[in-house]
Design a protein around this motif. Structure first.
Motif, PDB file in Angstrom:
ATOM      1  N   ALA A  20       1.042  -1.714   0.037  1.00 44.32           N
ATOM      2  CA  ALA A  20       0.665   0.255   0.317  1.00 44.32           C
ATOM      3  C   ALA A  20       0.821   1.405  -0.061  1.00 44.32           C
ATOM      4  O   ALA A  20       0.105   2.240  -0.556  1.00 44.32           O
ATOM      5  CB  ALA A  20      -0.936   0.062   0.864  1.00 44.32           C
ATOM      6  N   LEU A  21       1.735   1.594   0.683  1.00 49.75           N
ATOM      7  CA  LEU A  21       3.100   2.532   0.330  1.00 49.75           C
ATOM      8  C   LEU A  21       3.063   2.886  -1.023  1.00 49.75           C
ATOM      9  O   LEU A  21       4.053   3.606  -0.789  1.00 49.75           O
ATOM     10  CB  LEU A  21       4.055   2.068   1.671  1.00 49.75           C
ATOM     11  N   LEU A  75       0.044   5.334  -1.234  1.00 53.95           N
ATOM     12  CA  LEU A  75      -0.750   5.800  -0.460  1.00 53.95           C
ATOM     13  C   LEU A  75       0.764   7.396  -0.021  1.00 53.95           C
ATOM     14  O   LEU A  75       1.593   7.427  -0.283  1.00 53.95           O
ATOM     15  CB  LEU A  75      -0.662   5.596   0.893  1.00 53.95           C
ATOM     16  N   ARG A  76       0.457   8.292   0.421  1.00 52.13           N
ATOM     17  CA  ARG A  76       1.213   9.838   1.047  1.00 52.13           C
ATOM     18  C   ARG A  76       0.437  10.231   2.117  1.00 52.13           C
ATOM     19  O   ARG A  76      -0.917   9.874   2.407  1.00 52.13           O
ATOM     20  CB  ARG A  76       1.200  11.056  -0.463  1.00 52.13           C
ATOM     21  N   ALA A 112      -0.396   5.808   8.373  1.00 50.59           N
ATOM     22  CA  ALA A 112      -0.889   4.388   9.154  1.00 50.59           C
ATOM     23  C   ALA A 112      -0.720   2.934   8.362  1.00 50.59           C
ATOM     24  O   ALA A 112      -0.982   2.445   8.926  1.00 50.59           O
ATOM     25  CB  ALA A 112      -2.320   4.883   8.456  1.00 50.59           C
ATOM     26  N   ALA A 113      -0.373   3.285   6.415  1.00 51.13           N
ATOM     27  CA  ALA A 113      -0.093   2.054   6.219  1.00 51.13           C
ATOM     28  C   ALA A 113       1.771   1.295   7.175  1.00 51.13           C
ATOM     29  O   ALA A 113       1.606   0.721   7.441  1.00 51.13           O
ATOM     30  CB  ALA A 113       0.032   2.280   4.668  1.00 51.13           C
ATOM     31  N   ASN A 150      -0.748  11.237   6.029  1.00 57.73           N
ATOM     32  CA  ASN A 150      -1.638  10.753   6.533  1.00 57.73           C
ATOM     33  C   ASN A 150      -2.086   9.026   5.909  1.00 57.73           C
ATOM     34  O   ASN A 150      -1.666   7.600   7.141  1.00 57.73           O
ATOM     35  CB  ASN A 150      -3.159  11.291   7.233  1.00 57.73           C
ATOM     36  N   ALA A 151      -2.496   8.937   5.655  1.00 54.84           N
ATOM     37  CA  ALA A 151      -2.852   7.473   4.645  1.00 54.84           C
ATOM     38  C   ALA A 151      -0.955   6.831   4.838  1.00 54.84           C
ATOM     39  O   ALA A 151      -1.582   5.697   5.266  1.00 54.84           O
ATOM     40  CB  ALA A 151      -3.304   7.331   3.577  1.00 54.84           C
ATOM     41  N   ALA A 152       0.319   7.043   4.298  1.00 54.42           N
ATOM     42  CA  ALA A 152       1.016   6.262   4.055  1.00 54.42           C
ATOM     43  C   ALA A 152       1.200   5.499   5.608  1.00 54.42           C
ATOM     44  O   ALA A 152       1.910   5.069   6.287  1.00 54.42           O
ATOM     45  CB  ALA A 152       1.841   7.507   3.897  1.00 54.42           C
TER      46      ALA A 152
END
Length: 390
Positions: free
Chosen positions: A288-289, A292-293, A299-300, A295-297
């Motif tokens: 997922a990283l 994602l960028r 979280a992952a 805050n989502a990154a």
């Protein structure tokens, strides 16, 4: 010489000292990965070269562990631990004072000299402190320091480095190593060395489950350290501000605490199933990283931290269970495999970072982590099938 069995009076204190020693050594080994940008600027070298402060440390472990284990085989275990922690104190202090990259590298090698020797005796020392029926949990508890260092020690050291400068965390590690050495002198019982230090490595590596754990460990740790060694530049490239880097790494670390707790609950009951769950979760989070960028990154990365933190105690427990008659050899093989992966991961990640930028790191890590699922799943399936037929 006072026998190790006398430690039954205060086993938790003895285990706490071993945990602290293990925590100090692993944090020492991997802390530069969280301080890469700061050390790169201060030492005036590229970030890929700072990453080699981790890789060269691990490579030294591979080169010197076997001869040093043989050389110190007759030493009492308490004396040996005290000397080794003294080396960690000296190496970290020299790192904190290093005026340039060359001195920093030399200081890292001083600290790394005894790393493999220390870890090769940890399982037996921990087992000697408790009753036989508590051996597995005692060993898993001490080896959980590996996860705690990577998911708490490095993030906290990074946060401190952001505030006080990169040299301060290494100075604190020097003090912690000296403190562990001092406390060990009074809190640990003595344990005699052995006349023969050569473990039955050939016997251990012939066992199918030992080979499975080694391959799984090698692949997943190679994937992890390809990304984790350069986690700071990756997160910065994923939209995390420099001021938010320590917070992101702390989230990674706090999630790791949950992973260690989960592994501790599962290590005696269902270690194989827990291993597959952790591997699967880590693979998905790292993959997922790639996309994602922000805050989502983060979280992952927290999911990645929780899954990763569960792996060392689970893998260690499984390799010891796979070689009941050669546990010292199996433990040594685990340590060697782990450090080969650290070295290779830091080299691979450094090349990817230099040639393709930080976005290539999670892509490569996800492929390697996914590959680690295959041998583990296959061997677990075969074991379950044989059990049902039996």
């Amino acid at each position: 010489m006072r026998p190790a069995a006398s430690a039954a009076r205060h086993p938790l204190l003895g285990l706490a000292v071993l945990f602290a020693a293990a925590f100090t050594t692993i944090t020492t080994e991997t802390l530069p990965s969280g301080l890469l940008p700061l050390m790169s600027r201060a030492l005036q070298v590229p970030e890929s070269l700072v990453g080699l402060l981790v890789g060269a440390y691990a490579l030294l472990i591979l080169a010197v562990t076997v001869p040093l284990v043989a050389l110190t085989s007759r030493w009492s275990r308490r004396r040996l631990l005290i000397v080794l922690m003294g080396a960690f104190a000296a190496g970290n202090l020299l790192t904190a004072l290093a005026p340039n990259y060359s001195v920093a590298m030399a200081a890292r090698l001083v600290a790394g000299l005894g790393h493999g020797v220390l870890w090769s005796m940890m399982a037996a020392y921990a087992a000697s402190l408790v009753a036989p029926h508590r051996t597995g949990r005692a060993i898993a508890g001490v080896f959980a320091a590996n996860s705690a260092a990577l998911t708490l020690g490095v993030p906290l050291g990074t946060a401190l480095g952001q505030v006080a400068g990169w040299r301060v965390p290494f100075a604190i590690l020097a003090g912690l190593a000296a403190l562990v050495a001092a406390v060990a002198r009074v809190a640990l019982p003595d344990m005699p060395g052995t006349a023969k230090a050569r473990p039955s490595s050939i016997r251990a590596v012939r066992l199918p489950d030992v080979r499975t754990v080694m391959v799984t460990t090698g692949l997943v740790m190679l994937g992890h350290f390809t990304l984790a060694t350069y986690i700071a530049p990756f997160l910065l490239g994923a939209g995390i501000a420099q001021t938010g880097l320590s917070t992101a790494l702390l989230a990674f670390g706090l999630a790791g605490v949950l992973g260690v707790i989960a592994a501790g609950a599962a290590v005696d009951r269902a270690p194989r199933g827990a291993l597959l769950t952790a591997l699967g979760a880590m693979t998905l989070a790292v993959a997922a990283l790639v996309l994602l960028r922000g805050n989502a990154a983060v979280a992952a990365a927290a999911v990645w931290g929780a899954a990763y933190a569960a792996l060392p105690p689970l893998l260690q427990a499984l390799i010891l269970k796979a070689a009941p008659g050669a546990q010292a050899a199996a433990s040594a093989l685990f340590i060697i495999t782990f450090n080969i992966s650290i070295t290779a991961g830091s080299l691979l990640g450094g090349q990817l970072l230099a040639w393709h930028g930080p976005t290539a790191l999670p892509f490569a890590a996800a492929i390697l982590t996914a590959a680690a699922v295959l041998p583990a799943a296959r061997r677990i399936t075969l074991t379950a099938t044989r059990a049902s037929l039996g």
